[in-house]
Write an enzyme that holds these catalytic residues in place. Structure first.
Site, PDB file in Angstrom:
ATOM      1  N   SER A 104       0.824  -1.203   0.000  1.00 17.88           N
ATOM      2  CA  SER A 104       0.000   0.000   0.000  1.00 17.88           C
ATOM      3  C   SER A 104       0.863   1.261   0.000  1.00 17.88           C
ATOM      4  O   SER A 104       1.697   1.422  -0.880  1.00 17.88           O
ATOM      5  CB  SER A 104      -0.968  -0.054   1.184  1.00 17.88           C
ATOM      6  OG  SER A 104      -1.916   0.964   1.062  1.00 17.88           O
ATOM      7  N   ASP A 246      -2.890   6.259  -3.939  1.00 15.37           N
ATOM      8  CA  ASP A 246      -1.745   5.596  -3.309  1.00 15.37           C
ATOM      9  C   ASP A 246      -1.301   4.452  -4.239  1.00 15.37           C
ATOM     10  O   ASP A 246      -1.936   4.218  -5.271  1.00 15.37           O
ATOM     11  CB  ASP A 246      -2.082   5.173  -1.867  1.00 15.37           C
ATOM     12  CG  ASP A 246      -2.966   3.943  -1.790  1.00 15.37           C
ATOM     13  OD1 ASP A 246      -3.720   3.698  -2.739  1.00 15.37           O
ATOM     14  OD2 ASP A 246      -2.905   3.226  -0.782  1.00 15.37           O
ATOM     15  N   ASP A 248      -1.486   1.241  -4.494  1.00 15.65           N
ATOM     16  CA  ASP A 248      -2.391   0.176  -4.940  1.00 15.65           C
ATOM     17  C   ASP A 248      -3.776   0.724  -5.284  1.00 15.65           C
ATOM     18  O   ASP A 248      -4.711  -0.036  -5.541  1.00 15.65           O
ATOM     19  CB  ASP A 248      -2.483  -0.963  -3.913  1.00 15.65           C
ATOM     20  CG  ASP A 248      -3.055  -0.526  -2.585  1.00 15.65           C
ATOM     21  OD1 ASP A 248      -2.686   0.573  -2.112  1.00 15.65           O
ATOM     22  OD2 ASP A 248      -3.872  -1.258  -2.002  1.00 15.65           O
ATOM     23  N   ASP A 250      -6.269   2.188  -3.769  1.00 16.60           N
ATOM     24  CA  ASP A 250      -7.521   2.062  -3.020  1.00 16.60           C
ATOM     25  C   ASP A 250      -7.839   3.347  -2.255  1.00 16.60           C
ATOM     26  O   ASP A 250      -8.940   3.507  -1.762  1.00 16.60           O
ATOM     27  CB  ASP A 250      -7.536   0.828  -2.096  1.00 16.60           C
ATOM     28  CG  ASP A 250      -6.431   0.817  -1.066  1.00 16.60           C
ATOM     29  OD1 ASP A 250      -5.522   1.667  -1.139  1.00 16.60           O
ATOM     30  OD2 ASP A 250      -6.470  -0.057  -0.179  1.00 16.60           O
TER      31      ASP A 250
HETATM   32 MG    MG Z   1      -3.584   1.319  -0.318  1.00 15.08          MG
END
Ligand code: MG
Length: 457
Positions: A104, A246, A248, A250
């Site tokens: 992340s 960010d 990834d 999400d």
């Molecule tokens: Mg993330």
């Protein structure tokens, strides 16, 4: 001293070459595969795996995939893919589970492994504990040569994900506005699919760090200090909005047309504003550490907000149970079940642009209409027992506050709220406070500070 590899109920996270190795990842994959096989007796499990753009991602993918195959689980390689994209695909392909290889917002040296069940939600605590035990006890149901899992590839995640996101908005209404947008994807997984979405919405885009090289151009968490350059680019491009994902993809942070970082808390609040406008009596869900803006918006519309323990899976489960039209967390993570039970920056972008198109208002006008709060976050080194004593003392000081004890304790006052909780992974107690009045904030913080001095001396 080298840091320890973290294996918590939310997955594995470590530093590549220091404490996270292919052997570790393969055994973790074998543990997940064994868990899936035992929980769905007879059926041969299939698992979809996606990874963010970190250079270590393909190495960890190969390891996790071989661990899964070694216990007889078939693997579908989604390649570089956003976390919400993995969630969409594993449901689209009717997989038994999913794996996301990402750390992340953590810096480049890190990587991590997260598991998802076939419904797209992370395993609840008891299941996560069983997977953890299988890993530590090395209980893997290995298979022979004939039964080994097969690995195949599927490059369709972006297309399937975009189709779902486009189905929840009115693309032509947005396209008519020809919004000028700056997108900063920090060279994570969200760049290409993010650009494709904005292109389909007729936006004029200035791309910043949208190559998925994994070489993060600035700090990977979408915080104000990491997005100074995005604010500048928005001003230079005279854009209507700046989006920051960010690695990834999400989480989503916003910059308004003046180049002001308005942050992540507003992402969920503004999306909720749009949903409550459409469906005033509806329900939303948010974790206990999320801004009160969403409650104000729901109250005005005659709707309600369900508060949950911190953690994406807790919010997603509450949303399914209570048929919530929207939910998420204050860190810029928006969940819309029509797309999937996972925080999704593409859903965030689409719904914010839809709100702007529909109201004809600028982002700063929309933000100013719901804002005015200030949030304060502090942390103390404290174990669970010490945190419980601090909470108990605080409850005696604030007998009239409305309390929610589903995750530490949240105190709701007329002029703000205070949330005290312990971390799941480290001996840390977090204190989050939100008020509109700085003088009130000072009073609450001083009270907590004195309780902490007392208990932690
Ligand atoms: Mg993330």
């Amino acid at each position: 001293m080298a840091q320890e590899l973290i294996i918590s109920i939310s997955g594995m996270r470590g530093i590549i070459g220091e404490n996270m190795f292919p052997e570790t990842a393969a055994e973790y994959g074998a543990a997940f595969g064994t868990f899936l096989k035992r929980s769905q007796s007879g059926k041969r499990p299939v698992v979809a795996i996606g990874r963010d753009s970190r250079p270590s991602g393909s190495m960890i993918f190969c390891a996790v995939a071989s661990g899964l195959a070694s216990v007889g689980v078939d693997v579908i390689d989604l390649g570089i893919c956003t976390t919400p994209g993995v969630g969409v695909m594993l449901r689209h392909l009717e997989c038994s589970g999913g794996v996301v290889i990402t750390a992340s917002h953590n810096p480049l040296p890190y990587n991590g492994i997260k598991f998802l069940l076939g419904n797209g939600i992370a395993p609840p605590k008891p299941m996560a504990e069983s997977i953890r035990s299988l890993y530590f006890d090395k209980q893997f149901d290995r298979v022979n040569s004939v039964d080994c899992g097969k690995v195949s590839a599927n490059e369709g995640a972006a297309a399937v994900h975009l189709e779902k996101v486009l189905s929840i908005i009115n693309p032509s209404q947005i396209a008519a506005k020809k919004f000028k947008v700056v997108l900063d994807s920090v060279n994570g997984a969200g760049g290409p699919v993010g650009l494709e979405l904005l292109d389909k919405l007729g936006c004029v885009v200035t791309p910043v760090n949208t190559e998925p090289t994994g070489l993060f151009a600035h700090g990977a968490e979408p915080t104000e200090q990491n997005l100074v350059s995005l604010s500048e680019q928005v001003r230079q491009a005279k854009a209507d909005i700046g989006f920051a994902q960010d690695p990834d993809a999400d989480r989503l942070a916003l910059v308004d047309e003046k180049g002001r970082y308005i942050g992540e808390e507003f992402t969920l609040a503004l999306v909720a504003r749009y949903m409550f406008d459409r469906n005033p009596g509806g329900a939303a869900a948010a974790n206990l550490s999320t801004s009160r803006m969403i409650d104000d918006i729901a109250a005005k519309a005659g709707g309600k907000v369900i508060r949950t323990a911190v953690g994406e899976a807790n919010v997603a489960e509450a949303m399914v149970k209570n048929k919530c039209m929207i939910g998420g967390e204050g860190n810029g993570g928006v969940i819309d079940l029509r797309v999937g039970p996972i925080r999704d920056s593409l859903v965030g972008m689409a719904l914010i642009l839809q709100l702007m198109a529909q109201t004809g208002q600028t982002l700063s006008q929309l933000a100013d209409a719901v804002g005015g709060y200030a949030m304060y976050k502090t942390k103390y080194t404290a174990n669970g027992e010490q945190a419980a004593r601090i909470i108990e003392k605080a409850r005696r000081i604030y007998p009239d506050a409305q309390v929610n004890t589903s995750d530490g304790c949240r105190f709701d006052f007329a002029d703000g709220w205070l949330h005290i909780r312990t971390s799941n992974t480290e001996p840390i107690m977090r204190v989050i406070l939100e008020t509109k009045d700085p003088a009130a904030a000072k009073r609450y913080l001083e009270t907590i500070e004195s309780l902490c001095r007392d208990v932690l001396k």
